[in-house]
Design an enzyme around this catalytic site. Structure first.
Site, short mmCIF file in Angstrom:
data_model
loop_
_atom_site.label_atom_id
_atom_site.label_comp_id
_atom_site.label_asym_id
_atom_site.label_seq_id
_atom_site.Cartn_x
_atom_site.Cartn_y
_atom_site.Cartn_z
N CYS A 345 36.37 24.39 20.69
CA CYS A 345 37.23 24.36 21.87
C CYS A 345 36.37 24.37 23.13
O CYS A 345 35.92 25.44 23.56
CB CYS A 345 38.19 25.55 21.88
SG CYS A 345 39.29 25.55 23.33
N CYS A 348 37.70 26.68 25.99
CA CYS A 348 37.55 28.11 25.80
C CYS A 348 36.09 28.55 25.94
O CYS A 348 35.76 29.49 26.65
CB CYS A 348 38.04 28.51 24.40
SG CYS A 348 39.75 28.09 24.08
N ASP A 349 35.21 27.86 25.23
CA ASP A 349 33.84 28.33 25.09
C ASP A 349 32.85 27.65 26.03
O ASP A 349 31.71 28.09 26.17
CB ASP A 349 33.38 28.12 23.64
CG ASP A 349 34.27 28.87 22.66
OD1 ASP A 349 34.80 29.91 23.04
OD2 ASP A 349 34.43 28.40 21.52
#
Length: 538
Positions: A345, A348-349
């Protein structure tokens, strides 16, 4: 910091604060501290005296702030300037601390309050992570309702040095008493199940005691939600069992092609799906995974769905809508370094790799979009595509090739993710045109190579094709009478939200048609009067 409209909304929310409390800030002379101070001063002003601000905090992390009631609880600290996706988490924490009741199932709230032992949680998140708020909100609520729970929410991008020292490579990441407790999205119920060792057995007993359903839907994505709505509107007993309601939609950042919805994001869309399903009184069983499909002769004339916890649910008909998941590379090092440099992701990361070198595997739309997104954060992106050309839309490819810190490699076969035992250090690939092997030094690998259907548990029971997709006809029938399927787990082409929803509706109509032509099993009776079962919840 907050525009006029957002301040008005926040002021309206703060009217629900019933008991006073303090915000205790620990600040320094950094820009982020000034930003946090401005946010907290705005909250104090808009609360009209119910929330007061102190700036004499002595917390280790700066900037940060704690929420404190007069009795010294809760033990909740934000080492962050909680805006972006976490602004909702902040608002909810303020309301809960001020006595506004959370919208949580009573049994989950009781379980949270009764949790034994001392629990010190550290939640690493990023403000751009749409998977993080569920975890942040769940652990914030635990700290608010249970004095034995201490929760600190940490913005990994703000505390980059700590992220490096503690080897945080993916968010959300939860440490409990200094040890890794959980990684990835999770609901309050899922986290409680991990903390309360007796929860699984109690849940299994409760589920096994449920009366048979007319229609049981396995999966809570767009296909499952549409099937549930269409079935419940027929006035029949409908249930949904899902590992995570909303499915992969929860991991989608922007949705701009669902007809009649100009623009939304995945978590909002998933929440809307759940709200509509609950509106029709569907029995929603969340946080449970299916393990086996049992034939009628084994379950007293019903189709059975055995769950991972050992309970078996019974139904006159079943709709399989289990969706799909990210496809793995299946090369050495991928599993070993998952969440230690290997990620799936970018939204997200990505912030955790600020200023670093990363690779994106996959040249379709998702891969190219990921590379474009990451290029604005990291030092350099190398995109690797197995085929001779990128498969993404031309406008995306043009944008990608215009970026100065992106290298595109086609005909590149990923062979190995390399690391030092702690984190990713490189990637080895083969040039398919020349046969030569090369190694790229980098710190992160983002895998974006498509999806694989969640159907392994049906092996030997339901006909599937060589890709693992459930074979269905034009009406959603599978190879087993009374069992239907819809969405990304099936052979229906074009894996799109709008198509999955339509297929779910179709499967529900087919199931209803099957039910009115099929006698009720004689071993047990399903109530003919289902009015109460589809009534709106109180």
């Amino acid at each position: 910091m907050l525009d006029a409209q957002l301040q008005t909304q926040l002021q309206n929310y703060l009217t629900y604060v019933k008991q006073p409390f303090e915000l205790v800030a620990t600040l320094d002379d950094s820009a982020s501290s000034r930003e946090l101070l401005e946010l907290l001063q705005t909250i104090e002003r808009l609360s009209e005296g119910k929330i007061t601000l102190r700036t004499d905090g002595t917390a280790v992390r700066r900037p940060s702030f704690a929420i404190r009631r007069p009795d010294g609880t809760p033990n909740l600290t934000f080492a962050a300037v909680p805006l972006g996706h976490e602004f909702t988490s902040l608002v909810l924490a303020l309301l809960w601390a001020g006595g506004h009741p959370p919208k949580v199932a009573p049994e989950a709230l009781a379980q949270a309050r009764a949790l034994d032992g001392e629990h010190h949680f550290e939640v690493f998140m990023s403000l751009s992570c749409h998977n993080c708020p569920d975890v942040v909100q769940a652990l914030a609520l635990l700290a608010i309702v249970n004095p034995r729970v201490h929760t600190t929410v940490i913005d990994g991008a703000l505390f980059q040095q700590e992220v490096e020292q503690r080897n945080v490579m993916a968010v959300p990441l939860v440490l409990r008493n200094g040890e890794v407790f959980h990684s990835g999205r999770a609901s309050l119920e899922e986290l409680l199940a991990k903390l309360d060792t007796g929860a699984a057995a109690r849940a299994a007993a409760q589920l096994a005691a449920k009366e048979p359903f007319d229609v049981l839907i396995v999966g809570g994505g767009p296909a499952g939600a549409a099937a549930a709505v269409y079935a419940a509107r027929k006035g029949i007993r409908t249930g949904v069992v899902a590992q995570r309601f909303g499915g992969q939609v929860n991991d989608t950042l922007a949705i701009e092609n669902y007809i009649s919805v100009l623009e939304t994001d995945g978590p909002k869309f998933a929440a809307a799906l759940e709200a509509q399903v609950r509106h029709y009184g569907v029995d929603l069983i969340n946080g449970q995974s299916a393990a086996a499909l049992l034939p009628p002769e084994a379950v007293g004339g019903y189709v059975g769905v055995r769950l991972d916890n050992g309970a078996t649910l019974r139904a006159r008909s079943v709709i399989l809508a289990t969706g799909a998941r990210w496809r793995n590379l299946n090369v050495p090092g991928e599993a070993e370094y998952k969440n230690r440099g290997v990620a799936y992701c970018p939204h997200c990361d990505g912030p955790l790799f600020k200023g670093k070198r990363v690779a994106v595997i996959g040249g379709g739309n998702s891969g190219v979009e990921a590379a474009i997104d990451l290029a604005g954060i990291v030092q350099h992106v190398t995109l690797l595509e197995y085929a001779e050309q990128l498969k993404a839309d031309a406008v995306l490819v043009d944008k990608l090739r215009s970026l100065p810190n992106v290298t595109v490699l086609t005909q590149a076969q990923t062979l190995e993710v390399q690391g030092d035992g702690q984190r990713v250090t490189g990637l080895r690939y083969r040039d398919r045109a020349s046969g030569a092997e090369h190694t790229i030094a980098l710190e992160g690998v983002f895998v974006q190579i498509g999806l694989v259907p969640n159907t392994e548990w049906l092996d030997g029971v339901i006909e599937r094709n060589r890709f693992g997709e459930i074979v269905v006809d034009a009406k959603g029938h599978t190879s087993v009478p009374g069992v239907f399927a819809a969405g990304d787990c099936t052979t229906v082409p074009y894996k799109q939200i709008v198509i999955a929803a339509g297929e779910g509706a179709k499967a529900a109509l087919s199931a209803f048609d099957y039910l009115i032509r099929t006698p009720v099993p004689s071993s047990a009776a399903v109530s003919a009067n289902t009015e109460a079962e589809v009534a709106l919840p109180a």
